[in-house]
Design a protein around this motif. Structure first.
Motif, PDB file in Angstrom:
ATOM      1  N   GLN A  26       0.864  -1.178   0.000  1.00 48.75           N
ATOM      2  CA  GLN A  26       0.000   0.000   0.000  1.00 48.75           C
ATOM      3  C   GLN A  26       0.900   1.228   0.000  1.00 48.75           C
ATOM      4  O   GLN A  26       1.208   1.816   1.034  1.00 48.75           O
ATOM      5  CB  GLN A  26      -0.909  -0.007   1.235  1.00 48.75           C
ATOM      6  CG  GLN A  26      -1.835  -1.212   1.330  1.00 48.75           C
ATOM      7  CD  GLN A  26      -3.020  -1.096   0.398  1.00 48.75           C
ATOM      8  OE1 GLN A  26      -2.890  -0.628  -0.734  1.00 48.75           O
ATOM      9  NE2 GLN A  26      -4.176  -1.545   0.831  1.00 48.75           N
ATOM     10  N   THR A 113      -2.154  -2.578  -6.850  1.00 46.78           N
ATOM     11  CA  THR A 113      -2.281  -1.836  -5.606  1.00 46.78           C
ATOM     12  C   THR A 113      -3.757  -1.676  -5.293  1.00 46.78           C
ATOM     13  O   THR A 113      -4.616  -2.241  -5.941  1.00 46.78           O
ATOM     14  CB  THR A 113      -1.609  -0.459  -5.744  1.00 46.78           C
ATOM     15  OG1 THR A 113      -2.245   0.250  -6.809  1.00 46.78           O
ATOM     16  CG2 THR A 113      -0.139  -0.611  -6.043  1.00 46.78           C
ATOM     17  N   VAL A 116      -5.950   2.766   0.468  1.00 44.60           N
ATOM     18  CA  VAL A 116      -5.638   2.591   1.886  1.00 44.60           C
ATOM     19  C   VAL A 116      -6.838   3.001   2.735  1.00 44.60           C
ATOM     20  O   VAL A 116      -7.749   3.691   2.261  1.00 44.60           O
ATOM     21  CB  VAL A 116      -4.398   3.427   2.286  1.00 44.60           C
ATOM     22  CG1 VAL A 116      -3.184   2.954   1.531  1.00 44.60           C
ATOM     23  CG2 VAL A 116      -4.633   4.904   2.051  1.00 44.60           C
ATOM     24  N   ASP A 401      -6.997  -2.697   4.336  1.00 44.80           N
ATOM     25  CA  ASP A 401      -5.626  -3.188   4.491  1.00 44.80           C
ATOM     26  C   ASP A 401      -5.597  -4.700   4.283  1.00 44.80           C
ATOM     27  O   ASP A 401      -6.382  -5.424   4.913  1.00 44.80           O
ATOM     28  CB  ASP A 401      -5.090  -2.868   5.888  1.00 44.80           C
ATOM     29  CG  ASP A 401      -4.116  -1.704   5.867  1.00 44.80           C
ATOM     30  OD1 ASP A 401      -3.834  -1.177   4.777  1.00 44.80           O
ATOM     31  OD2 ASP A 401      -3.620  -1.331   6.948  1.00 44.80           O
ATOM     32  N   TYR A 463      -9.465  -3.005  -7.517  1.00 42.85           N
ATOM     33  CA  TYR A 463      -8.351  -3.950  -7.574  1.00 42.85           C
ATOM     34  C   TYR A 463      -8.268  -4.667  -8.930  1.00 42.85           C
ATOM     35  O   TYR A 463      -7.512  -5.619  -9.071  1.00 42.85           O
ATOM     36  CB  TYR A 463      -8.482  -4.975  -6.450  1.00 42.85           C
ATOM     37  CG  TYR A 463      -8.273  -4.354  -5.090  1.00 42.85           C
ATOM     38  CD1 TYR A 463      -7.008  -4.228  -4.540  1.00 42.85           C
ATOM     39  CD2 TYR A 463      -9.355  -3.852  -4.370  1.00 42.85           C
ATOM     40  CE1 TYR A 463      -6.813  -3.642  -3.305  1.00 42.85           C
ATOM     41  CE2 TYR A 463      -9.168  -3.257  -3.128  1.00 42.85           C
ATOM     42  CZ  TYR A 463      -7.902  -3.152  -2.604  1.00 42.85           C
ATOM     43  OH  TYR A 463      -7.710  -2.566  -1.372  1.00 42.85           O
TER      44      TYR A 463
END
Length: 804
Positions: A26, A113, A116, A401, A463
């Motif tokens: 992250q 990635t 967050v 996370d 994602y």
């Protein structure tokens, strides 16, 4: 002629070298590129850094020693919100440039990635908020790359301002200058704002025309009013915690007669005044996640109204985590109730219009603003035991996370796991990262189900995730199972049915770093779930691996009279357990317990229904045992107000007596089919005797806790002796019943006394909030073993259903 002195050789410049460095994790939208830029310039390095689909890519040149120091800093000194998974030195040839170090434009590539979590106000932004000389003094929406909204405001990737709810707010010249300066901590901070160009507060309802919205809201709170406050991931309902009338009014209006309220306190000092805080709990409260932390009640807490947490011995405390909350707390200087803005059992409200509609009749006024909440995120909840944190609800500040899996589980198909029905979450498994969604809620609620569907689409977009298998719970009527079945059919990928209790075990193993190679036991205690044999389970000892397990022992299968009604009326479970233990002679066998059943309860009708198997499915539920004990001790009424109420009251009642108590007897039964089961008849006889002798409820509750914990340990020990193929390795403790600290610590200590390691949940919930992680891991393990897939092999495995 004299000798000619030797001239020392002059050291030349250190040889320059070039390296290509990949940073994974992250590391986007957290100030990582400016951190790299500053670190490289300080060490005299040249090159460039950019974001791409896989994370951050760095081209660097300079002295080898400087590069070595630079590489060490990339992980060890990363910004506070960064989560560095790997720093890789690549072999690709890199030219040795002479130019300065620069931040380059982002590159493309497949997205690896994500986004967050939202983060609490950082110390630098808090200092600006309180500095009369700063342009953001008193501004409720300041943030930087180290703090502020993330998941709550994003609509799609890439994480640019245009794709968030900050899109309507054009940057003023001052904010634009900060945004463009790599040396500024607001460099590319997408939610950047100030009073000149950012969101503004509003007040509607009572006192709406009386000037400054914040000042008026503070006056209303001081006057005992209830104010709906628009926070980071949803609305809260707030009132003064020290005002018993306001607390009672909030309970009555919200229809929440017993479930504890969370409190927001101005500072750590205020939290310490309410209960003892360990160092870990304090660090958790002030962390970027800023969750609700359950704190034992101290003398200060007993001065607050009992209605804040009826029948409990802990308070849920949190610190202010947005500038708006800090402004409220700074002005009031006292705790506020800060409970979810909803009617009882509904999801938290996030839209302004819905807040006025759904909270009408509850709130007196609404303190809102014009920045939309895109994604609902409840407050995370964490407890602590002697060994560390225990996550009860994983949401704001924690999701999304990823949970990093052991290397042996890193290879195999990408899996989407749909979770369960209650406390629903879902999980995206890709490589070593298991991305677990925030807590969604109970899918039986239409709003929660709609939220679940929308978040599924969002996460898959964020994602760039296309599943190669979909995992579901074995219960065919769960809405998550139905959605998973439909999605698997539409995508043409396998639907994998993951047994409920095996998924609990797999989640605990994977979280604790036990991979495919790890043989283990799973001691699973929860309310109920569909078992591998098609019956309802809820208290099982399993043996196996992440991929598969078998039942070795368990609790007795006892009727749930009335089906779902037994989950809400604990006395039904007491009746069922007494019938199971003593048959038709139960009233004579335990007369004191029989007298604890409610007057007018249809005991004979229910006994007949149980005998005939009418709407009385049998279940080996640990949760229902706790309900039965709470009913026997008079700790709950005829019906529960919220899930877990009886068990929580039983634990709170027992805690003061545990140290000096001795457990009740519980026997072991050989069971049917060679599956040993606990026999609670001796416990009921002993409890009946205690009640007859007027033993205090807290002492009886403590004796039960100790007895149940020791019986679970004895179950592990007896199976070890009886079965030659008994798995070695650790014992995973999972299922929602292990949220009980007394039980968890006692069982873990007993397992250690057998010479085995006890594994408990620390990062994901032990209950159904962690179920999706276990489903994903079990599915990956099973399919990887069957198909031998690797991350770089994409096999077409067709649409089929696989039992797991």
């Amino acid at each position: 002629m004299g000798t000619v002195p030797k001239v020392a050789a002059q050291a030349g410049p250190a040889p320059r070298m070039g390296r290509l460095i990949r940073v994974r994790g992250q590391v986007q939208a957290v100030g990582y590129r400016p951190f790299v830029w500053q670190a490289a310039r300080a060490l005299g390095l040249a090159g460039a850094v950019c974001n791409d689909g896989e994370g951050v890519l760095i081209r660097v040149a300079g002295a080898s020693e400087a590069i070595a120091r630079f590489v060490a800093q990339l992980r060890g000194e990363a910004p506070p919100l960064a989560r560095v998974l790997a720093v890789e030195l690549l072999d690709a040839p890199v030219p040795v440039p002479e130019e300065d170090f620069v931040i380059a434009a982002s590159a493309g590539g497949a997205v690896a990635t994500g986004i967050v979590p939202d983060a609490a106000t950082c110390p630098e932004c808090l200092a600006e908020l309180r500095d009369p000389g700063d342009r953001r003094f008193g501004y409720a929406f300041g943030n930087c790359t180290h703090c502020g909204p993330r998941l709550s405001i994003i609509r799609q990737l890439p994480y640019d301002r245009a794709h968030t709810s900050m899109a309507p707010f054009a940057l003023c010249p001052d904010c634009a200058r900060e945004y463009a300066d790599p040396a500024d901590r607001r460099f590319h901070a997408q939610p950047i704002a100030c009073p000149a160009c950012g969101p503004q507060l509003t007040l509607t309802g009572e006192g709406a025309d009386a000037g400054d919205p914040l000042a008026r809201a503070i006056d209303l709170l001081r006057g005992g009013r209830i104010v709906a406050v628009k926070g980071l991931g949803g609305f809260h309902l707030a009132c003064r915690a020290a005002d018993p009338a306001a607390v009672a009014r909030l309970r009555a209006r919200k229809g929440r007669d017993a479930k504890p309220f969370a409190l927001m306190v101005p500072s750590l000092d205020h939290a310490r005044a309410l209960g003892p805080l360990g160092a870990e709990a304090e660090a958790c409260l002030v962390s970027p996640a800023a969750p609700i932390v359950l704190v034992p009640m101290g003398p200060g807490a007993h001065a607050l109204p009992e209605g804040l947490a009826p029948g409990q011995d802990h308070l849920g405390l949190m610190l202010p985590y947005t500038p708006l909350h800090h402004l409220l707390m700074d002005a009031l200087g006292e705790p506020l109730v800060m409970t979810s803005g909803n009617r009882s059992e509904e999801p938290q409200v996030i839209e302004d219009g819905a807040a006025h509609e759904r909270l009408a009749g509850i709130a007196d006024a609404w303190l809102g603003h014009d920045r939309a909440i895109v994604n609902r995120i409840d407050d995370s909840v964490i407890a602590f035991d002697a060994l560390g944190p225990v996550v009860l609800r994983r949401a704001r500040g924690m999701a999304p996370d990823p949970v990093v899996l052991p290397e042996s589980l890193a290879h195999g198909p990408r899996v989407l796991a749909m979770g369960g029905e209650l406390k629903a979450t879902f999980c995206l498994l890709r490589g070593r990262e298991a991305v677990l969604s925030q807590h969604v809620g109970d899918l039986e609620d239409a709003a929660a189900l709609a939220d679940y569907r929308r978040l599924l689409d969002l996460y898959r977009d964020l994602y760039a995730f296309t599943p190669e298998a979909i995992a579901v719970d074995g219960h065919p009527d769960y809405l998550s199972t139905r959605l998973g079945r439909d999605m698997a059919q539409a995508l043409g990928v396998p639907l994998v049915v993951a047994d409920h209790h095996h998924a609990h075990m797999a989640a605990c193993l994977a979280e604790n770093g036990v991979g495919l190679e790890g043989e283990a036991l799973g001691l699973i205690c929860d309310g109920l779930g569909l078992g591998a044999d098609g019956t309802l389970w809820g208290g099982e000892l399993l043996g196996g691996t992440c991929a598969a397990s078998r039942r070795l022992a368990g609790l007795p299968a006892v009727a749930l009279p009335g089906g779902a009604a037994a989950m809400k009326q604990p006395w039904r479970n007491l009746l069922a357990h007494l019938l199971h233990a003593f048959g038709s002679e139960w009233e004579a066998a335990v007369p004191a317990l029989a007298a604890r059943l409610p007057r007018g309860a249809p005991r004979r009708v229910l006994a007949q229904a149980i005998g005939q198997g009418l709407n009385a499915p049998r279940c080996s539920s640990a949760g229902r045992v706790f309900d039965a004990l709470a009913a026997a001790l008079g700790l709950c009424g005829e019906a529960l107000s919220y899930e877990g109420q009886a068990a929580m009251a039983l634990e709170a009642c027992a805690r003061p007596f545990v140290a000096a108590a001795q457990g009740y007897p519980i026997a072991l039964d050989a069971g049917e089919g060679g599956v040993p089961r606990l026999d609670f008849a001796p416990l009921w006889r002993a409890l009946d005797a205690d009640i007859g002798h007027g033993v205090e409820a807290g002492l009886a509750a403590a004796r039960f806790h100790l007895a149940f914990a020791d019986a679970l340990v004895a179950l592990v020990d007896c199976v070890a002796v009886a079965k030659g193929d008994y798995p070695q390795g650790p014992v995973a403790l999972s299922g929602g019943v292990f949220n009980n600290r007394i039980l968890r610590e006692r069982v873990a200590a007993g397992i250690a006394g057998l010479g085995r390691e006890a594994l408990v949940h620390r990062r994901v919930p032990a209950g159904d909030g962690g179920l999706a992680l276990g489903q994903a891991v079990a599915t990956r393990a099973r399919l990887a073993a069957q198909l031998g897939t690797q991350d770089d092999e994409r096999r077409t495995i067709g649409a089929k259903t696989i039992a797991c």
